[in-house]
Design a protein around this motif. Sequence first.
Motif, short mmCIF file in Angstrom:
data_model
loop_
_atom_site.label_atom_id
_atom_site.label_comp_id
_atom_site.label_asym_id
_atom_site.label_seq_id
_atom_site.Cartn_x
_atom_site.Cartn_y
_atom_site.Cartn_z
N ARG A 122 -55.49 -5.95 -3.64
CA ARG A 122 -55.96 -6.34 -5.34
C ARG A 122 -57.10 -7.40 -5.24
O ARG A 122 -57.34 -8.33 -4.40
N ALA A 124 -58.79 -10.55 -7.07
CA ALA A 124 -58.16 -11.80 -7.41
C ALA A 124 -59.32 -12.56 -8.15
O ALA A 124 -60.62 -12.62 -8.10
N ALA A 126 -60.68 -16.30 -9.17
CA ALA A 126 -60.70 -17.57 -8.46
C ALA A 126 -61.29 -18.48 -8.94
O ALA A 126 -62.99 -18.32 -8.48
N ILE A 139 -56.69 -19.59 -5.62
CA ILE A 139 -57.04 -18.03 -5.74
C ILE A 139 -55.56 -17.58 -5.50
O ILE A 139 -55.05 -17.94 -4.53
N ASP A 140 -54.87 -16.79 -6.53
CA ASP A 140 -55.37 -16.15 -7.55
C ASP A 140 -55.10 -17.13 -8.94
O ASP A 140 -54.28 -18.14 -8.83
N ASN A 144 -53.37 -11.46 -10.83
CA ASN A 144 -52.00 -10.96 -10.44
C ASN A 144 -50.94 -11.87 -10.62
O ASN A 144 -50.50 -12.88 -9.90
N CYS A 147 -47.15 -11.15 -6.77
CA CYS A 147 -47.94 -11.01 -5.62
C CYS A 147 -47.08 -10.74 -4.52
O CYS A 147 -45.98 -11.27 -4.19
N MET A 151 -50.79 -9.58 -0.20
CA MET A 151 -51.72 -9.82 -1.26
C MET A 151 -52.19 -11.49 -1.07
O MET A 151 -53.29 -11.60 -1.09
N PHE A 155 -55.67 -13.15 -0.19
CA PHE A 155 -56.31 -13.96 -0.87
C PHE A 155 -57.15 -15.26 0.11
O PHE A 155 -58.07 -15.94 -0.39
N ASP A 225 -49.91 -17.17 -6.29
CA ASP A 225 -49.81 -15.90 -7.03
C ASP A 225 -50.92 -16.47 -8.36
O ASP A 225 -50.72 -18.00 -8.66
N GLY A 226 -51.12 -15.27 -9.40
CA GLY A 226 -51.88 -15.64 -10.45
C GLY A 226 -51.26 -16.59 -11.50
O GLY A 226 -51.65 -17.36 -12.25
#
Lengths: 330, 330
Positions: A122, A124, A126, A139-140, A144, A147, A151, A155, A225-226
Amino acid sequence: MKIILDAMSGDFAPTEIVKGGALAAKELGVEILLVGNEDEIRKVMTENALSDENIEIYDCKETISMEDDPTSILKEKKGSSMGVALTLLKDGKGDAAVSAGNTGALLAGGTLIVKRIPGVTRAALAPILPRKNGKTMIIDAGANTECRPEMLEQFGVMGSAYMKYAEHIENPKVGLANNGSEETKGTEVVIEAHNALKKRKDINFVGNVEGRGVMLGECDVFVCDGFTGNLVLKSCEGFGLLIMEMLKEVFLKGFFSKIAALLVLKKIKKLKKSLDYKEVGGAVLLGIKKPVIKAHGNSDAKTIKNAIKQARRFAEGGVIKSIEDALNNN
Amino acid sequence: MKIILDAMSGDFAPTEIVKGGALAAKELGVEILLVGNEDEIRKVMTENALSDENIEIYDCKETISMEDDPTSILKEKKGSSMGVALTLLKDGKGDAAVSAGNTGALLAGGTLIVKRIPGVTRAALAPILPRKNGKTMIIDAGANTECRPEMLEQFGVMGSAYMKYAEHIENPKVGLANNGSEETKGTEVVIEAHNALKKRKDINFVGNVEGRGVMLGECDVFVCDGFTGNLVLKSCEGFGLLIMEMLKEVFLKGFFSKIAALLVLKKIKKLKKSLDYKEVGGAVLLGIKKPVIKAHGNSDAKTIKNAIKQARRFAEGGVIKSIEDALNNN
């Protein structure tokens, strides 16, 4: 070096974007390919008496708005300034692309027009945060929401490559965002990611990093994770805004305060500058085949110039080659 | 009002804890029940010439350390100052308890010695952060790494009750931590929690709140899982520390800077105080049958006094009754 600039996206487009592009062409010695409505772009250039040296325009009439469905960039909005900018990038008409537009659309377009680097699960988003004695990449920070461990591992690899090759940090410290420093802390996903990151010999994994470490500089790459990354990033941004507001109150009210302000004006300006995300440029879109920078939606000309500067560092760097090698030889 | 104080836990125990207890007894007019090694406590009192008015001591020889397994409070460490403090609280020997010790042990002891309020799925640890024009409770910030939607819903209810009855905020704004303001943002758990919170008529749910909202005051109660909450809280703490460090540099170096510092000293002190978590006291343990405050591990006497003040507000308030009613009548 040619930077493709989406001239029609962002809160102050096209004026501030075009001005930022012209500033970059003049000060940074890069070529700028402005993508957008040529009539509007020329109008901004005339009104602001901007030189067109090192500036090209690629005319297209459509734009993608903040309200548009992100995936529309692949269909009915493929002809928008952002869609065209990414297509030109894919086709090798420039070395990097910058846009201040719809983040979701940029992610979708980056992933499906420019395409992911082989081996990347995926892409990302950042952002890079100014902090004590340097910068921290988060990051992220929004691409996302949820995650899987691999992933997060990727990252770490991608962030490390960026900070090494584009920001020239030797042996960047990669930390995993966690609610404690012990290896057993965090969710199951985070614990698995910890184990995977620890095994990698191609990055300098420093283990778990708590929230304090972001601004105090315990790592150069803060992996999460995002969902978490977005909340941490914006908490810090909010705090930064509050501090600036409070400092204004300290210095602007009262006679003695105004004298004090004069005495430390330079230092306060330096402090402000050292914490201003606009100085950094924008967020890096990592994991795709070409360099893309997402500038802040509210970017002014100077921020756009900084984002272009960042895009240049990214394109010069060897970041993408390093990610490709790391994810295919490990 | 009698506050039970774990005298032996915390980085500066027993000295700072005992001094804080004595300060509270003197200034706040509360009775303090110090739990811990009587010889050591008396020694601190003598050395610091502390009055024993309104102070009782409950002698116990054991302590629980930061390295001890949290669940040991239920077994071999039940006789520790923290274990005894919680048992005394359960038995009605005081109105609230304060400890600066092992967070995990306090959570385990709170949940299994003092016990949960009927209807509460999980207790939460909720620190209160000073921010623009007020305070924001972050619930949860470390007790529950992963949460189900109904847990987040209950955190909203519990946080609202606390901010209303203990902090006297009328109609406290409850926000759900998210990476965007739209209802469809976030993980599946967060989306479900959003729907559940929206349906409740007994709280003032203001919808999703992004990271910026924490310090800028978009809500009084910031609902999240303990992983996210811990990272957000500590990111803000880290930023706060960095700012204070940077301000010191602005004012302490150079002749003019020192004059400037003198001119705005009061205002800078006020700014610092308004952002200092030590002024708030500690984190609230919510969801159990009696009021418990977790003071910072590095608490000094003044912080302990503030934590006792907070425990008094909590005990006076009707918070627990309100939680019980809300979770059993909805």
